[in-house]
Write an enzyme that holds these catalytic residues in place. Sequence first.
Site, PDB file in Angstrom:
ATOM      1  N   SER A 142       0.989  -1.346   0.029  1.00  0.00           N
ATOM      2  CA  SER A 142      -0.024  -0.049  -0.002  1.00  0.00           C
ATOM      3  C   SER A 142       1.018   1.325  -0.061  1.00  0.00           C
ATOM      4  CB  SER A 142      -1.030   0.089   1.173  1.00  0.00           C
ATOM      5  OG  SER A 142      -1.458   1.195   1.325  1.00  0.00           O
ATOM      6  N   TYR A 155      -1.600  -0.846  10.299  1.00  0.00           N
ATOM      7  CA  TYR A 155      -1.539  -1.213   8.881  1.00  0.00           C
ATOM      8  C   TYR A 155      -0.122  -0.833   8.089  1.00  0.00           C
ATOM      9  CZ  TYR A 155      -3.664  -1.313   4.134  1.00  0.00           C
ATOM     10  OH  TYR A 155      -3.849  -1.534   2.965  1.00  0.00           O
TER      11      TYR A 155
END
Length: 255
Positions: A142, A155
């Site tokens: 990401s 995350y």
Amino acid sequence: MPQLENRTIWLTGASSGIGEALAHQLARIPCRLAISARRGEVLEKLAAELSAENNTVRPYPLDVTDREAVPATAEKIAADLGPIDILIANAGTYKPDDPARFDAADYDGTMRLNFSGAVYCIEAVLPSMIERRSGYIVGVSSLVGYRGLPRASAYGASKAALINFLEGLRFDLRRHNVRVSVVNPGFVKTPLTDKNDFQMPFLMPVDEAAKVMMKGMRRGKMEIYFPWQLAWIFKLMRVIPYPLYDRLVRGRTGH
Ligand SMILES: NC(=O)c1ccc[n+]([C@@H]2O[C@H](COP(=O)([O-])OP(=O)(O)OC[C@H]3O[C@@H](n4cnc5c(N)ncnc54)[C@H](OP(=O)(O)O)[C@@H]3O)[C@@H](O)[C@H]2O)c1
């Protein structure tokens, strides 16, 4: 360049979102496609639907955090469809941090899925790729892995670890003729982002994201990123000094 046609491709996280959209794209080309996720019934339905376009789509239910189950699944895929040529380690999740209820177990869980889950899958396919001197590993990370962001420390850390890991692995596998790509999406409209309660800049439709991934994989790009507008903002943010970065993120997010 990695060829996607006539290959055995193992895609994890295929039961929804980016993985599901990518499965649709892959089913349009001649290949043997193994799809994994935890929800077996969803995979069965998807495989049946995709069989209209490609008759070699098979479901392999799997929890990628179960280190023992991963190689058993990879072996089954290889026995059914032939040695795995391409692994797309896409399974992952995002749970916003809640510092008031800080719990290390949440961090362990996120790391186990987003980072170790990919590592376990790579562990299962790599020996055969090295032996055959051929293979392609694609890991979905990401843009959030570039730098710390509010409510995303678990995350972001898991995705930063994945980017760094794949970057290092690329050097080590080059002499074995195994290629490595990292995919860094920004915001893509999926069940994962549907949970977000903030405005997501340059939110991308999932089919478009899957098409960019297909194009990037065909080129064997080291990094596949999208949407380009957000990616370039993040690339710039990665190199600016801490005080400026802090001010910009606080201004934008109010944190
Ligand atoms: N959407 C975005 O904006 C965005 C941005 C950057 C990066 N990403 C990354 O892209 C990947 C896909 O995200 P998405 O947006 O498509 O999310 P999603 O719609 O929530 O899909 C996640 C997929 O992972 C599977 N999964 C979850 N836990 C699993 C486990 N333990 N074992 C095996 N499979 C598991 C889910 O299936 P089951 O529930 O059936 O297991 C599902 O198929 C993730 O790695 C995510 O971090 C997404």
